[in-house]
Design a protein around this motif. Sequence first.
Motif, PDB file in Angstrom:
ATOM      1  N   GLN A   1       0.828  -1.205   0.000  1.00 60.73           N
ATOM      2  CA  GLN A   1       0.000   0.000   0.000  1.00 60.73           C
ATOM      3  C   GLN A   1       0.865   1.258   0.000  1.00 60.73           C
TER       4      GLN A   1
ATOM      5  N   GLN B   1      -5.689   1.883  -6.487  1.00 65.96           N
ATOM      6  CA  GLN B   1      -6.528   1.552  -5.333  1.00 65.96           C
ATOM      7  C   GLN B   1      -7.037   0.123  -5.419  1.00 65.96           C
TER       8      GLN B   1
ATOM      9  N   ASP C   1      -6.229  -2.684  -2.609  1.00 59.95           N
ATOM     10  CA  ASP C   1      -7.308  -3.425  -1.952  1.00 59.95           C
ATOM     11  C   ASP C   1      -7.198  -4.919  -2.238  1.00 59.95           C
TER      12      ASP C   1
ATOM     13  N   LYS D   1      -6.387  -8.145   0.479  1.00 56.44           N
ATOM     14  CA  LYS D   1      -7.195  -9.368   0.613  1.00 56.44           C
ATOM     15  C   LYS D   1      -6.370 -10.612   0.300  1.00 56.44           C
TER      16      LYS D   1
END
Length: 151
Positions: free
Chosen positions: A110, A138, A142, A146
Amino acid sequence: MRTWLTPRRLLSGALILLVLIQLVPSWLWNTNPAVVSQPTWDSPQTQALVQRACFDCHSNQTTWPWYSYVAPASWLITRDVISGRRHLNFDDWQSSLARQDRFPLDQQIQREVSRGEMPPSYFTLLHPNAALTDAEKQQLIDGMAKTVQAK
C-alpha cells in the motif's frame, strides 16, 4: 595537452569504453527460476494488475528485453530484478510472506503503490502498459490486502 583531447579522440575513447563494458557479463543473472509458490489471488483482476505492473521485477517470469543484454542498461535492469525478487517475489510467495520485516506485506505494498514508488516511473517510461491509473492503484492495493490476508 590540449591537442591530445580532441573531439575525435574523446569519441573514439568513449566507443572503445562502450565496447569494453559489454564484456562484463551481467546478463548471466538474467534468469527465470522455477515457480515455487504463488498467492491465492482474491480476484482475477488483482492478478491481472499485478502481472501487468509488477511481474517483470517481482516474479520469476521476467520478460528480458533486448536492451537488458546491453551494458550499462543490463547492469541496472539486472540489479532491479534481483532486488525486486529479494523484497517481494510472487513466484516464491511463501518466502515473501515469511520475510515480512517491520510492516506487514499488505501495508508495504500500500505504501509503495500509493506513493507512486511502484512501479517506478523510469520503468513505466519504457513499459507504458505497466502504468496504473489512480483507480487501478486503489484496486491493486485493496486486492493485495485481501490476497495477503488469505495467505
